[in-house]
Design a protein around this motif. Structure first.
Motif, mmCIF file in Angstrom:
data_model
loop_
_atom_site.group_PDB
_atom_site.id
_atom_site.type_symbol
_atom_site.label_atom_id
_atom_site.label_comp_id
_atom_site.label_asym_id
_atom_site.label_seq_id
_atom_site.Cartn_x
_atom_site.Cartn_y
_atom_site.Cartn_z
ATOM 1 N N GLY B 186 -47.997 -14.257 -15.283
ATOM 2 C CA GLY B 186 -46.858 -14.969 -15.692
ATOM 3 C C GLY B 186 -47.371 -16.005 -16.978
ATOM 4 N N THR B 187 -48.436 -16.207 -17.164
ATOM 5 C CA THR B 187 -49.062 -17.040 -18.017
ATOM 6 C C THR B 187 -49.730 -16.480 -19.175
ATOM 7 O OG1 THR B 187 -51.198 -17.231 -17.326
ATOM 8 C CG2 THR B 187 -49.637 -18.550 -16.200
ATOM 9 N N ASP B 188 -49.900 -16.700 -20.227
ATOM 10 C CA ASP B 188 -50.684 -16.286 -21.527
ATOM 11 C C ASP B 188 -52.084 -15.768 -21.221
ATOM 12 O OD1 ASP B 188 -48.152 -16.137 -22.997
ATOM 13 O OD2 ASP B 188 -48.653 -18.302 -23.445
ATOM 14 N N TYR B 189 -52.429 -15.199 -20.094
ATOM 15 C CA TYR B 189 -53.833 -14.909 -19.612
ATOM 16 C C TYR B 189 -54.708 -14.156 -20.751
ATOM 17 C CZ TYR B 189 -52.006 -10.934 -17.219
ATOM 18 O OH TYR B 189 -51.478 -9.834 -16.811
ATOM 19 N N THR B 190 -54.006 -13.401 -21.297
ATOM 20 C CA THR B 190 -54.691 -12.432 -22.199
ATOM 21 C C THR B 190 -55.405 -13.010 -23.167
ATOM 22 O OG1 THR B 190 -52.743 -11.973 -23.371
ATOM 23 C CG2 THR B 190 -53.312 -10.144 -21.904
ATOM 24 N N GLU B 191 -54.901 -14.137 -23.646
ATOM 25 C CA GLU B 191 -55.374 -15.095 -24.757
ATOM 26 C C GLU B 191 -56.629 -15.663 -24.112
ATOM 27 O OE1 GLU B 191 -54.165 -18.285 -27.662
ATOM 28 O OE2 GLU B 191 -52.679 -17.451 -26.771
ATOM 29 N N VAL B 192 -56.607 -16.093 -22.770
ATOM 30 C CA VAL B 192 -57.761 -16.967 -22.125
ATOM 31 C C VAL B 192 -58.832 -15.958 -21.973
ATOM 32 C CG1 VAL B 192 -58.246 -18.077 -19.986
ATOM 33 C CG2 VAL B 192 -56.240 -18.187 -21.078
ATOM 34 N N VAL B 193 -58.708 -14.689 -21.411
ATOM 35 C CA VAL B 193 -59.652 -13.704 -21.141
ATOM 36 C C VAL B 193 -60.259 -13.459 -22.465
ATOM 37 C CG1 VAL B 193 -59.803 -11.194 -20.883
ATOM 38 C CG2 VAL B 193 -58.208 -12.537 -19.185
ATOM 39 N N TYR B 194 -59.354 -13.423 -23.423
ATOM 40 C CA TYR B 194 -60.146 -13.131 -25.066
ATOM 41 C C TYR B 194 -61.045 -14.045 -25.336
ATOM 42 C CZ TYR B 194 -60.243 -12.382 -29.828
ATOM 43 O OH TYR B 194 -60.903 -12.185 -31.234
ATOM 44 N N THR B 195 -60.711 -15.216 -25.253
ATOM 45 C CA THR B 195 -61.529 -16.326 -25.523
ATOM 46 C C THR B 195 -62.820 -16.460 -24.834
ATOM 47 O OG1 THR B 195 -59.340 -17.659 -25.740
ATOM 48 C CG2 THR B 195 -61.582 -19.065 -26.121
ATOM 49 N N HIS B 196 -62.713 -16.304 -23.422
ATOM 50 C CA HIS B 196 -63.943 -16.147 -22.809
ATOM 51 C C HIS B 196 -64.871 -14.975 -23.057
ATOM 52 C CE1 HIS B 196 -62.075 -19.165 -20.152
ATOM 53 N NE2 HIS B 196 -63.070 -19.449 -19.624
ATOM 54 N N MET B 197 -63.981 -13.970 -23.120
ATOM 55 C CA MET B 197 -64.965 -12.698 -23.553
ATOM 56 C C MET B 197 -65.514 -12.959 -24.908
ATOM 57 S SD MET B 197 -65.652 -9.701 -21.994
ATOM 58 C CE MET B 197 -64.456 -9.632 -20.764
ATOM 59 N N LYS B 198 -65.075 -13.449 -25.767
ATOM 60 C CA LYS B 198 -65.419 -13.733 -27.204
ATOM 61 C C LYS B 198 -66.762 -14.462 -27.049
ATOM 62 C CE LYS B 198 -63.655 -16.506 -30.141
ATOM 63 N NZ LYS B 198 -62.461 -16.980 -30.926
ATOM 64 N N ASN B 199 -66.687 -15.649 -26.168
ATOM 65 C CA ASN B 199 -67.832 -16.586 -26.083
ATOM 66 C C ASN B 199 -69.001 -15.833 -25.238
ATOM 67 O OD1 ASN B 199 -66.385 -18.523 -27.221
ATOM 68 N ND2 ASN B 199 -65.489 -19.232 -25.422
ATOM 69 N N LEU B 200 -68.621 -14.958 -24.183
ATOM 70 C CA LEU B 200 -69.767 -14.266 -23.487
ATOM 71 C C LEU B 200 -70.349 -13.274 -24.692
ATOM 72 C CD1 LEU B 200 -70.957 -13.473 -20.940
ATOM 73 C CD2 LEU B 200 -69.071 -11.801 -20.680
ATOM 74 N N ARG B 201 -69.672 -12.711 -25.369
ATOM 75 C CA ARG B 201 -70.233 -11.671 -26.437
ATOM 76 C C ARG B 201 -71.315 -12.215 -27.309
ATOM 77 N NH1 ARG B 201 -65.106 -7.554 -27.268
ATOM 78 N NH2 ARG B 201 -66.491 -6.237 -28.189
ATOM 79 N N LYS B 202 -70.787 -13.466 -27.754
ATOM 80 C CA LYS B 202 -71.549 -14.282 -28.776
ATOM 81 C C LYS B 202 -72.892 -14.572 -28.062
ATOM 82 C CE LYS B 202 -68.545 -16.563 -31.080
ATOM 83 N NZ LYS B 202 -67.883 -18.315 -31.317
ATOM 84 N N LYS B 203 -72.798 -15.116 -27.010
ATOM 85 C CA LYS B 203 -73.905 -15.281 -26.068
ATOM 86 C C LYS B 203 -75.074 -14.316 -25.847
ATOM 87 C CE LYS B 203 -72.171 -19.533 -23.785
ATOM 88 N NZ LYS B 203 -71.788 -20.190 -22.819
ATOM 89 N N LEU B 204 -74.542 -13.288 -25.488
ATOM 90 C CA LEU B 204 -75.042 -11.959 -25.276
ATOM 91 C C LEU B 204 -75.871 -11.297 -26.714
ATOM 92 C CD1 LEU B 204 -73.234 -9.839 -22.700
ATOM 93 C CD2 LEU B 204 -75.577 -10.752 -22.339
ATOM 94 N N GLN B 205 -75.011 -11.426 -27.585
ATOM 95 C CA GLN B 205 -75.341 -10.937 -28.978
ATOM 96 C C GLN B 205 -76.481 -11.596 -29.652
ATOM 97 O OE1 GLN B 205 -71.680 -9.852 -30.859
ATOM 98 N NE2 GLN B 205 -72.898 -8.566 -32.130
#
Lengths: 425, 227
Positions: B186-205
């Protein structure tokens, strides 16, 4: 007003009216009787006076017979042989008191001179008699009223006892109880009442059971097909060579099955709370629950750049089911975050007897009491529209009161409880 | 080979679970009734048993008790439609290692199975190795190419979840539910998931030079062993 008071009032006002009427009738009757008697005496005395014409000549002189009760006055012209009875008062010499008298006016010609004679007699003894009769009547009336009051009080209790038992039984009757069994009554009406109530509660409890079974079966049975849809769409997503359109369609199926599952779960929860599947006892620490939810949703707070102020003394407790308490504060906090505007404020203030959650947000233009209704959602809301219904329901079963206000762009939810019941231990 | 026993009376659910789990390298034995389950229990030494409590001919809790007596090293995951705290406590007290409420994501079930197997079979240090990455689920630390990979707790859990379900598409909803629980709904969680995923990918890359995580259009993410 109590039934007994009401019936006492009716009975006594009716009796009072009857007594007053009887009093008035009796009084006029007695007056008429005593006047008639006085009139007869006066007429007798007139005959006596007329049979001795010399009496007329000495009428006004002191020492004459009837001196104190016969007044003569010379007049110009006699109106003829008329006699008139009337009431008047006499000044008692010396004391200045007035005493009621009955008068007879007649005219005679004495030595060619028309004279008006007034013969009178004190009404005092007769009046005294009437007064005494009225006094004793009043006494009887008071005794009678008192008797009615006592009778009403004791007979009332006896007669209405079954009725009050029925009321008590109805007061104790809860929504999820079996049909009522009421004792019989000697009074037909009450017996019928009890029988009808028994039938009615039987219908209520039958309906309740059916609804209960239906809802619990439905919510349970829906879960399996929902789980199948969810798992199959997840499997479908793993198949190779899907194009973007197909992936989006599958995602949409998954999304909606997830939505339906959440809906089902929340409705089942509402139903369970409604049907007292949760105890009303236990100790809940609101600060812990609120902090856990704030921590869980802190990314949302960050993304919206909300200004968070909290006052959460950890020692404050509420006596309620702790798992319901968790659901309550989770929903309130989530609601305040989700419906907040970017850069808005979120204030959570916990005090020994209340919890206040305030947040910025647009006015949602429906009446404030609708906020707690099922399926009321803001525009573009991703939620179920059940969060605040849950809040209200939980408050209801936990004896908390919840109030919503909107003022100057601020939504405020205030939950209050009685402090004295919430001391731990 | 790691053998699992799946006890679930609804055939569609049973088959779906098997379809998802077998490509991951498990052998799945299935049982649709209490009696089938009883027979199946003696046949293999299971790493993990997934059991539905509501069976048409018997009580799932009895199966758990029996497993605890005979196969001490077997992990047990309850899958049930009942979601109250009391049901969970009862399941866990009887001897289950985890409790999953229906309906669930297959990726979530897979993650729970792996976690239970790690806890019950491999005592002491055990690592999850994926390409050049070594992850310690207990210590929540990750080493990539011999260097410490600094991840937040949620980034770590997210990466672990993706690796557990490697080569599969994991939806944003499943990730959100795994990390934040269903209270996020019921919250805007896709945005939160997106932000975390973006940071994770940056760190891996930054450490590998390539993006291990693929975005699957409109639905979710996938981590693959070859790229």
């Amino acid at each position: 007003m109590k039934l007994q008071t009401q019936s006492s009032i009716y009975l006594s006002s009716f009796s009072l009216v009857v007594f007053v009427l009887i009093g008035i009738v009796l009084y006029s009757l007695l007056r008429k009787l005593s006047n008639d008697e006085l009139d007869a005496i006066l007429r007798q005395e007139r005959t006596e006076v007329l049979s001795n014409p010399e009496l007329l000549l000495i009428a006004n002189r002191a020492g004459a017979p009837f001196f104190s009760r016969l007044i003569a006055k010379e007049i110009a012209k006699s109106p003829g042989d008329t006699e008139v009875f009337y009431d008047s008062v006499n000044l008692i010499k010396g004391s200045g008191e007035k005493s009621p008298i009955r008068c007879l006016r007649f005219y005679e010609t004495v030595q060619d001179q028309p004279v008006e004679f007034i013969l009178f007699k004190s009404k005092l003894p007769a009046e005294q008699l009437v007064q005494q009769i009225i006094l004793s009547m009043t006494l009887i009336a008071i005794l009678f009223l008192f008797g009615i009051f006592l009778l009403n009080r004791f007979a009332f209790r006896r007669i209405w006892r079954d009725f009050y038992n029925t009321i008590q039984a109805l007061k104790n009757y809860g929504p999820n109880q079996k049909a009522l069994r009421l004792s019989g009554s000697r009074i037909n009406e009450f017996r019928t009442l009890n029988e009808e109530i028994e039938k009615m509660t039987l219908r209520v409890s039958d309906t309740y059971d059916n609804l209960h079974n239906f809802t619990s079966h439905t919510t349970h049975e829906i879960q399996t097909p929902l789980a199948v849809i969810r798992l199959k769409s997840e499997l479908l997503m793993q198949t190779s060579n899907l194009n973007d359109e197909q992936l989006q369609l599958i995602q949409s199926i998954g999304d909606n099955s997830r939505h339906l599952s959440q809906l089902n779960r929340s409705l089942a929860l509402l139903f369970k709370i409604d049907h007292h599947h949760y105890s009303s006892t236990g100790i809940f620490y609101p600060a812990t629950g609120i902090l856990r939810q704030l921590d869980n949703l802190n990314e949302l707070i960050d993304i919206k750049e909300l200004k968070l102020t909290t006052r959460l003394p950890s020692e404050i407790t509420v006596s309620m089911d702790p798992s319901l308490g968790d659901i309550l504060v989770h929903n309130l906090v989530k609601n305040a975050i989700v419906h907040n505007q970017p850069g808005g404020m979120l204030e959570i203030d916990l005090q020994p007897d209340m919890l206040k959650v305030v947040n910025n947000g647009p006015d949602l233009s429906y009446p404030t009491d609708h906020y707690f209704s099922e399926f009321i959602k803001g525009p573009d809301s991703k939620g179920l529209g059940l969060g605040l219904s849950l809040v209200r329901k939980i408050c209801e079963v936990s004896s908390l009161s919840v109030k919503y206000t909107y003022n100057n762009g601020l939504h405020q939810f205030k939950i209050t409880w009685s402090e004295k019941n919430n001391k731990p231990g | 080979m790691i053998t699992l026993l799946i006890i679930e009376d609804e055939r569609s659910l049973r088959e779906s679970m098997v379809s998802y789990l077998e490509p991951g390298g498990y052998r799945c034995i299935t049982a649709g009734t209490y009696h089938e389950a009883m027979k199946a229990i003696d046949r293999y030494d299971y790493y993990c048993v997934v059991v539905d409590l509501n069976l048409p001919d018997g009580d799932g809790l009895k199966i758990i008790r029996l497993l605890k007596e005979n196969q001490a090293k077997c992990g047990i995951i309850v899958i049930s439609a009942r979601d109250t705290l009391n049901d969970r406590i009862l399941g866990l007290q009887t001897g289950a290692d985890d409790y999953l409420v229906k309906p669930f994501d297959l990726s979530e079930l897979n993650a729970r199975i792996q976690s239970v197997i790690r806890r019950t079979r491999y005592t002491g240090q055990n690592y999850v190795i994926f390409r050049e990455l070594i992850m310690d689920p207990e210590g929540k630390t990750a080493v990539l190419n011999g260097e410490q990979l600094e991840l937040t707790r949620k980034e770590f859990d997210m990466l672990m979840y993706l690796i557990t379900n490697k080569n599969r598409v994991i939806t944003k909803d499943a990730i959100a539910e795994h990390i934040w629980g269903d209270s996020i709904y019921g919250t805007d969680y896709t945005e939160v998931v997106y932000t975390h995923m973006k940071n994770l990918r940056k760190k891996l890359q930054a450490k590998t030079g390539i993006d291990w995580i693929q975005t699957v259009y409109g639905s979710g993410y996938r981590i693959t062993e070859e790229s």
